[in-house]
Design an enzyme around this catalytic site. Structure first.
Site, PDB file in Angstrom:
ATOM      1  CB  SER A 303      40.928 -35.903 -22.858  1.00  0.00           C
ATOM      2  OG  SER A 303      41.353 -35.067 -21.786  1.00  0.00           O
ATOM      3  CG  ASP A 304      35.416 -31.911 -23.071  1.00  0.00           C
ATOM      4  OD1 ASP A 304      35.916 -30.956 -22.446  1.00  0.00           O
ATOM      5  OD2 ASP A 304      34.308 -31.846 -23.622  1.00  0.00           O
ATOM      6  CE1 TYR A 305      38.039 -28.424 -16.126  1.00  0.00           C
ATOM      7  CE2 TYR A 305      36.924 -30.244 -15.035  1.00  0.00           C
ATOM      8  CZ  TYR A 305      37.617 -29.042 -14.970  1.00  0.00           C
ATOM      9  OH  TYR A 305      37.872 -28.468 -13.753  1.00  0.00           O
TER      10      TYR A 305
END
Length: 763
Positions: A303-305
């Site tokens: 996932s992104d942040y």
């Protein structure tokens, strides 16, 4: 095309959905086909792991010992301090950390993992090595302006060489998003607006980062991001909604990701945005059907942040537990920053809502990747304090930064051949907020580089001229505010000079993530400075610092010479001086179109003609497709760029027909009629006149650089086959149809060059 909110929630409720997942032959085959080769010891290791330890292998956190820029870019949130993070390592609650503080931090964490954790599984260390590590290269959109994929591969290779020496195993790059709205701040991080250029740069950067073998101590795992269509955010607003057709997604936004897969990338990052109502982090159509099923991707998805957490604010998940479940079953293997997988996956498995086989599949892929990186053989292979220092900012790295810098510069205007400037005999006033000083040299998204180590413009200019006393440096204004007495001092300096070099544009804080701009203009205090200096009447060279295409106006666009210099990194000043004084002829070309007005956004040269195209740029007809007062074209189009030579195109040769399984040759004569040797980017464009799905007015199909001495000519040849004319048809599948095609060999996307046509015959 996409999962819907209602059907997804319904499908995931109850044990019946889990049983269906486990016994679905198609899904099982998909994951088996997409798996990395797994060393025999890994399954034995998985068999020893608790559910908590498995969830830990799918949990990535910001380093608690990041410091400075790293902490500002990716704050550790409410996580533990470094001692607390070491305890998490001992408990097997982390797969690794990102944006940490070098080899010493990595050494201490890896030592804890290998001597004090139960299973002795090595950590993976990641970082945002976007356009360099300690040596900083041009921002990616600037480097794309070189139209040299080989250069992008070399700078990525050098960045990996430096980064790996400080303990980094994995970089969150390349970003391969297509950007057709220049308001979007992350334009600077990609390759611009064109699909072909985006594909080639994606391929090159993956190969550069990953090298010949991921086990080498100078190789890092690449990560293609952000999957998918992040650059299509409505109104260019970062994190905003994306609502596009599947055809547009497949034709424009997915091809660079497919190129990354074909180049061997082994990690992907999910994008923040939703597409047609489904956040990418929870979109199984993207992660499983397309990425793993159609493309055969063998790596893992992160996932992104806090991307999984953000599905709650999207209104897609009710709470943290459901967000973890939706993201994981959609095909996102690893959670970054939120801790949701660590907190909720064990219970989801125990309650039968997530199959243990699915959990094991993701853990197996992550462990196999660590094995591919050589971490099980030698967990410290990239952690070496002496090597970290020895590989930092070496002479070859800085020479490459200078080369990349000058190849990234685009000369978009040079009336009266004002450039190149003489090195002696002329007084030069170097004016503007970027005339000197260490501000904004490296550019956005730099975690480990230091602007204070970069070469500023004044330093580069003074090193190039014969007599430094002829150079006057005046700030004139700050980036976004007037400077008391600044304009008066600048005007006085301009009056005393023979030539003005005006260094203006964006600061590095105005581009990058979360830096969308509603008005993509030179900030007003700098515009006022430009107007005042221009009124003096001396020749003005604009040196533009920018991370996106800008809508230029007034004295800026009217200046006789304009250099687009982006953010060039460590060797900024030297690279610009190389071009200013003619040691090198500019060779860069625009990877994104500069609009006539900011209101034209989004804009791409490859737009559709509409049913009412305006037939002429010089005469705007009523009830045709254009804004009031301006044609539907760019001020400085994609592919545009001037040199210190003068190039003419002639003698197009193209056969009238292309057989279905044949090959057609297109050639044109290119002549340097100028007085200096120069490098020209010769571009091939086509247009499908009539198809079952409407086609853009032009599409770039190939390009080639040629270097010609004054008076020299070269016949530049391209080959066209049927596969070059593919498009996404009505069934959302690649197709090609017989018919008439226009073809151009030209110096940009919106100039004629030489034009012809051919017919593709049916089978």
């Amino acid at each position: 095309m996409f999962d819907t909110r209602i059907s997804r929630r319904a499908a995931l409720m109850g044990a019946g959905a889990v049983a269906a997942w486990m016994h679905n032959p198609a899904r099982a085959m998909l994951w088996q086909a997409a798996a990395l080769p797994v060393p025999a010891f890994i399954d034995a290791l998985i068999a020893k792991m608790t559910l908590a330890e498995k969830a830990g292998q799918l949990t990535l956190m910001p380093s608690a010992w990041g410091g400075g820029v790293a902490t500002a870019l990716n704050p550790a949130s409410n996580g533990p301090n470094f001692d607390g993070q070491l305890e998490e390592v001992r408990q097997g609650r982390l797969t690794g950390v990102f944006n940490g503080n070098g080899a010493e931090m990595a050494r201490r964490m890896q030592t804890a993992a290998m001597t004090q954790s139960r299973l002795k599984i090595p950590l993976i260390f990641a970082a945002d090595v976007i356009h360099g590590h300690r040596t900083i290269f041009p921002v990616p959109v600037g480097e794309a302006a070189s139209f040299e994929p080989g250069l992008a591969e070399r700078t990525a290779r050098m960045a990996a060489y430096e980064a790996a020496a400080s303990g980094i195993d994995w970089t969150f790059a390349p970003m391969v998003d297509i950007a057709r709205d220049q308001r979007w701040g992350r334009t600077m991080e990609g390759a611009g607006e064109d699909v072909l250029l985006g594909r080639l740069i994606a391929d090159a950067r993956v190969r550069g980062f990953q090298g010949k073998d991921l086990k080498d101590n100078d190789a890092v795992l690449a990560c293609a991001k952000h999957f998918a269509a992040y650059g299509a955010a409505e109104a260019g607003l970062d994190y905003n909604t994306v609502d596009i057709s599947e055809r547009t997604l497949r034709e424009i936004y997915l091809p660079p990701f497919k190129a990354a897969v074909d180049a061997g990338v082994l990690s992907f990052m999910a994008s923040f945005n939703e597409i047609s109502g489904v956040p990418s982090t929870g979109n199984s159509w993207l992660m499983e059907t397309v990425l793993r099923g159609e493309w055969g991707f063998k790596g893992f998805v992160v996932s992104d942040y806090t991307g999984d957490m953000e599905m709650i604010d999207h209104g897609f998940a009710a709470d943290a537990r459901e967000a973890a479940k939706l993201a994981f079953l959609a095909g996102v293997d690893m959670s970054m920053t939120s801790g949701f997988y660590r907190d909720h996956l064990p219970d989801l498995v125990e309650k039968g809502e997530v199959p243990v086989a699915r959990l094991d599949a993701s853990v197996r892929t992550v462990l196999a990747m660590k094995a591919r990186l050589g971490l099980f053989e030698d967990p410290f292979r990239r952690i070496d304090l002496k090597r970290e220092k020895a590989r930092s900012r070496t002479k070859p790295a800085l020479a490459l930064a200078r080369e990349a810098g000058r190849k990234s510069i685009v000369m978009i205007k040079n009336d009266g051949d004002l450039l190149p400037l003489p090195k002696s005999g002329k007084k030069i006033a170097l004016i503007g907020p970027f005339a000197s000083g260490s501000d904004s040299l490296n550019g956005p998204w730099v975690v480990y580089g230091d602007n204070a180590q970069a070469i500023d413009l004044a330093t580069g200019v003074k090193a190039a001229v014969a007599d430094r006393s002829l150079i006057t440096v005046v700030q004139g204004s700050t980036v976004e505010a007037p400077l008391p007495g600044g304009i008066e001092a600048a005007v006085a300096a301009a009056r005393e000079a023979d030539i003005v070099v005006l260094a203006i544009g964006e600061s590095e804080g105005m581009s990058g993530e979360a830096q969308s701009r509603a008005e993509i203009i030179v900030p007003e205090p700098q515009q006022a400075l430009a107007e005042a200096v221009a009124a003096v009447g001396k020749p003005v060279v604009i040196v533009l610092k920018n991370g996106r295409a800008l809508a230029l106006k007034g004295a800026v666009v009217n200046a006789p010479s304009i250099l687009v210099t982006w953010f060039l990194g460590s060797e900024s000043g030297h690279a610009i001086a190389d071009i200013l004084f003619g040691d090198y002829s500019p060779s860069g070309r625009l990877p994104c179109s500069f609009p006539r007005s900011l209101g034209q956004q989004p804009y791409s040269y490859a737009h559709k003609p509409t049913g009412r195209p305006n037939p002429s740029e010089t005469q705007l007809e009523p009830y045709k497709a254009h804004y009031r007062g301006i044609p539907n074209s760019a001020l400085f189009p994609f592919g545009h760029g001037l040199t210190y030579g003068k190039f003419e195109y002639s003698d197009l040769s193209v056969a009238p027909t292309l057989a279905w399984d044949g090959e057609l040759t297109v050639s044109a004569k290119v002549t340097n009629t100028g007085k200096r040797a120069a490098e020209e980017l010769v571009q091939l464009y086509t247009h499908d006149r009539a198809a079952s799905v409407t086609r853009p007015v032009r599409e770039l199909k190939a390009f080639r650089k040629v270097t010609l001495a004054p008076g020299a000519s070269e016949v530049v040849t391209f080959k066209i086959r049927r596969d070059l004319l593919l498009f996404i048809g009505r069934e959302n599948k690649p197709t090609v149809e017989p018919g008439l095609f226009d073809v151009w060999v030209s110096p940009s996307a919106e100039t004629q060059g030489v034009r012809g046509s051919f017919e593709l015959k049916g089978a």
